[in-house]
Design a protein around this motif. Sequence first.
Motif, PDB file in Angstrom:
ATOM      1  N   ASN A  60       0.851  -1.194   0.000  1.00  0.00           N
ATOM      2  CA  ASN A  60       0.000   0.000   0.000  1.00  0.00           C
ATOM      3  C   ASN A  60       0.883   1.238   0.000  1.00  0.00           C
ATOM      4  O   ASN A  60       1.691   1.430   0.910  1.00  0.00           O
ATOM      5  CB  ASN A  60      -0.905  -0.025   1.245  1.00  0.00           C
ATOM      6  CG  ASN A  60      -1.892   1.130   1.270  1.00  0.00           C
ATOM      7  OD1 ASN A  60      -1.502   2.272   1.045  1.00  0.00           O
ATOM      8  ND2 ASN A  60      -3.148   0.826   1.552  1.00  0.00           N
ATOM      9  N   THR A  78      -1.523  -1.560  -3.688  1.00  0.00           N
ATOM     10  CA  THR A  78      -2.797  -1.096  -3.133  1.00  0.00           C
ATOM     11  C   THR A  78      -2.715   0.399  -2.899  1.00  0.00           C
ATOM     12  O   THR A  78      -1.667   0.903  -2.462  1.00  0.00           O
ATOM     13  CB  THR A  78      -3.099  -1.835  -1.817  1.00  0.00           C
ATOM     14  OG1 THR A  78      -3.357  -3.213  -2.121  1.00  0.00           O
ATOM     15  CG2 THR A  78      -4.310  -1.245  -1.108  1.00  0.00           C
ATOM     16  N   GLU A  98      -8.578   0.749  -3.243  1.00  0.00           N
ATOM     17  CA  GLU A  98      -9.416   0.795  -2.033  1.00  0.00           C
ATOM     18  C   GLU A  98     -10.289   2.036  -2.077  1.00  0.00           C
ATOM     19  O   GLU A  98      -9.796   3.136  -2.387  1.00  0.00           O
ATOM     20  CB  GLU A  98      -8.539   0.830  -0.776  1.00  0.00           C
ATOM     21  CG  GLU A  98      -7.922  -0.485  -0.449  1.00  0.00           C
ATOM     22  CD  GLU A  98      -7.209  -0.453   0.875  1.00  0.00           C
ATOM     23  OE1 GLU A  98      -6.890   0.637   1.357  1.00  0.00           O
ATOM     24  OE2 GLU A  98      -6.950  -1.527   1.436  1.00  0.00           O
ATOM     25  N   PHE A 108     -13.408  -5.166   3.068  1.00  0.00           N
ATOM     26  CA  PHE A 108     -12.502  -5.061   4.206  1.00  0.00           C
ATOM     27  C   PHE A 108     -13.348  -5.210   5.463  1.00  0.00           C
ATOM     28  O   PHE A 108     -14.069  -4.282   5.839  1.00  0.00           O
ATOM     29  CB  PHE A 108     -11.774  -3.712   4.190  1.00  0.00           C
ATOM     30  CG  PHE A 108     -10.721  -3.590   5.244  1.00  0.00           C
ATOM     31  CD1 PHE A 108     -10.965  -2.892   6.421  1.00  0.00           C
ATOM     32  CD2 PHE A 108      -9.473  -4.196   5.089  1.00  0.00           C
ATOM     33  CE1 PHE A 108      -9.988  -2.777   7.403  1.00  0.00           C
ATOM     34  CE2 PHE A 108      -8.494  -4.078   6.066  1.00  0.00           C
ATOM     35  CZ  PHE A 108      -8.756  -3.370   7.224  1.00  0.00           C
ATOM     36  N   GLU A 128     -11.044  -9.164   2.868  1.00  0.00           N
ATOM     37  CA  GLU A 128      -9.781  -8.821   3.525  1.00  0.00           C
ATOM     38  C   GLU A 128     -10.073  -8.650   5.002  1.00  0.00           C
ATOM     39  O   GLU A 128     -10.860  -7.777   5.395  1.00  0.00           O
ATOM     40  CB  GLU A 128      -9.155  -7.557   2.943  1.00  0.00           C
ATOM     41  CG  GLU A 128      -7.821  -7.234   3.624  1.00  0.00           C
ATOM     42  CD  GLU A 128      -7.034  -6.136   2.967  1.00  0.00           C
ATOM     43  OE1 GLU A 128      -7.178  -5.927   1.745  1.00  0.00           O
ATOM     44  OE2 GLU A 128      -6.264  -5.461   3.685  1.00  0.00           O
ATOM     45  N   HIS A 136      -3.720  -4.371   7.592  1.00  0.00           N
ATOM     46  CA  HIS A 136      -3.800  -3.184   8.469  1.00  0.00           C
ATOM     47  C   HIS A 136      -2.912  -3.341   9.700  1.00  0.00           C
ATOM     48  O   HIS A 136      -3.142  -4.215  10.542  1.00  0.00           O
ATOM     49  CB  HIS A 136      -5.220  -2.825   8.908  1.00  0.00           C
ATOM     50  CG  HIS A 136      -5.248  -1.443   9.488  1.00  0.00           C
ATOM     51  ND1 HIS A 136      -5.489  -0.312   8.741  1.00  0.00           N
ATOM     52  CD2 HIS A 136      -5.001  -1.015  10.752  1.00  0.00           C
ATOM     53  CE1 HIS A 136      -5.399   0.757   9.529  1.00  0.00           C
ATOM     54  NE2 HIS A 136      -5.104   0.362  10.755  1.00  0.00           N
ATOM     55  N   GLY A 137      -1.902  -2.516   9.740  1.00  0.00           N
ATOM     56  CA  GLY A 137      -1.030  -2.459  10.913  1.00  0.00           C
ATOM     57  C   GLY A 137       0.073  -3.500  10.954  1.00  0.00           C
ATOM     58  O   GLY A 137       0.807  -3.603  11.941  1.00  0.00           O
ATOM     59  N   ASN A 141      -2.000  -7.196   2.576  1.00  0.00           N
ATOM     60  CA  ASN A 141      -1.800  -5.819   2.134  1.00  0.00           C
ATOM     61  C   ASN A 141      -1.150  -5.044   3.269  1.00  0.00           C
ATOM     62  O   ASN A 141      -1.705  -4.962   4.372  1.00  0.00           O
ATOM     63  CB  ASN A 141      -3.127  -5.193   1.718  1.00  0.00           C
ATOM     64  CG  ASN A 141      -3.560  -5.719   0.358  1.00  0.00           C
ATOM     65  OD1 ASN A 141      -2.919  -5.455  -0.658  1.00  0.00           O
ATOM     66  ND2 ASN A 141      -4.630  -6.506   0.329  1.00  0.00           N
ATOM     67  N   ILE A 142       0.032  -4.494   2.971  1.00  0.00           N
ATOM     68  CA  ILE A 142       0.860  -3.857   4.002  1.00  0.00           C
ATOM     69  C   ILE A 142       1.411  -2.543   3.443  1.00  0.00           C
ATOM     70  O   ILE A 142       1.900  -2.506   2.307  1.00  0.00           O
ATOM     71  CB  ILE A 142       2.025  -4.785   4.416  1.00  0.00           C
ATOM     72  CG1 ILE A 142       1.508  -6.180   4.780  1.00  0.00           C
ATOM     73  CG2 ILE A 142       2.808  -4.182   5.590  1.00  0.00           C
ATOM     74  CD1 ILE A 142       2.594  -7.218   5.040  1.00  0.00           C
ATOM     75  N   GLY A 143       1.323  -1.476   4.259  1.00  0.00           N
ATOM     76  CA  GLY A 143       1.778  -0.207   3.706  1.00  0.00           C
ATOM     77  C   GLY A 143       2.481   0.700   4.692  1.00  0.00           C
ATOM     78  O   GLY A 143       3.695   0.915   4.610  1.00  0.00           O
ATOM     79  N   HIS A 144       1.701   1.215   5.663  1.00  0.00           N
ATOM     80  CA  HIS A 144       2.236   2.278   6.522  1.00  0.00           C
ATOM     81  C   HIS A 144       3.595   1.917   7.127  1.00  0.00           C
ATOM     82  O   HIS A 144       4.555   2.691   7.057  1.00  0.00           O
ATOM     83  CB  HIS A 144       1.217   2.589   7.625  1.00  0.00           C
ATOM     84  CG  HIS A 144       1.630   3.669   8.549  1.00  0.00           C
ATOM     85  ND1 HIS A 144       2.117   3.425   9.809  1.00  0.00           N
ATOM     86  CD2 HIS A 144       1.656   5.015   8.385  1.00  0.00           C
ATOM     87  CE1 HIS A 144       2.432   4.572  10.396  1.00  0.00           C
ATOM     88  NE2 HIS A 144       2.144   5.557   9.558  1.00  0.00           N
TER      89      HIS A 144
END
Length: 246
Positions: free
Chosen positions: A13, A47, A76, A137, A157, A196-197, A216-219
């Motif tokens: 993401n 993402t 998203e 989600f 998800e 998420h997270g 799905n991994i981003g931050h």
Amino acid sequence: MSLSLRHLRLGVNIDHVATIRNARGTTYPDPFRAALIAQEAGADGITAHLREDRRHISDADVARLSEELTIPFNFEMAATQEMLAIALRHRPHAVCLVPERREERTTEGGLDAAGLHNHLAPMVDKLGEAGCRVSLFIEADPRQIEAALRLKVPVVELHTGKYCEVEGEERASELRRIADMAALAAKNGIEPHAGHGLTFDNVGPIAAIPQIAELNIGHFLIGEAIFLGLHESVAEIRRLMDAARG
Ligand SMILES: CC(=O)[C@@H](O)[C@H](O)COP(=O)(O)O
Ligand SMILES: NCC(=O)COP(=O)(O)O
């Protein structure tokens, strides 16, 4: 091939590359360039979340990702008519419907697919007819899995936020809940994803859930990129996911 040996896809993401860009209103850092680096480092897909307030990803980002990416783009969006029109215009590989409140700092929970069935059903149908792989989600909750079945979505998800926030026995309980709902979804023909997270430290047990097909991994990865560089940050989560799958 057994489930545990199936390749676990990584969706990176890139929202928070755009957060840094928008902090100054410059053209850099470029989220599309980040997507290409993530792809080189092992991402199976990208993402991006176009929020109603455009706090990070922009309409132009979505257009470019839709048109130029050579790996799947998971768009998203909130379940609104505005976002539906954008999705139908660009027809991304995948669309994930997420809950959204303007005042939230980040996504705070799962979409209430059970309570929003009549609102979601026509959108899910239109997106599916447009060729988008639709996912919801949602919380790891049997009512939401049943709602996903009624909506006939191919993917859910599972929200891993609480799993990431708690420790000890609470985390073990959250992990069991996610694993149980991944198994329930898969048993009913719905492909389970999660996100998420997630971080280097907590991704392993989630990645080890054999029914889960994509994370799905981003931050966290964008944050780590400040220290390791984006290529290494993505490569490391890839290594950890592969190690967890054995
Ligand atoms: C649904 C989810 O957990 C994320 O994909 C979402 O994009 C989080 O929102 P921000 O990226 O704005 O933090
Ligand atoms: N759907 C989850 C996602 O795309 C990334 O969430 P995060 O890793 O940025 O918390």
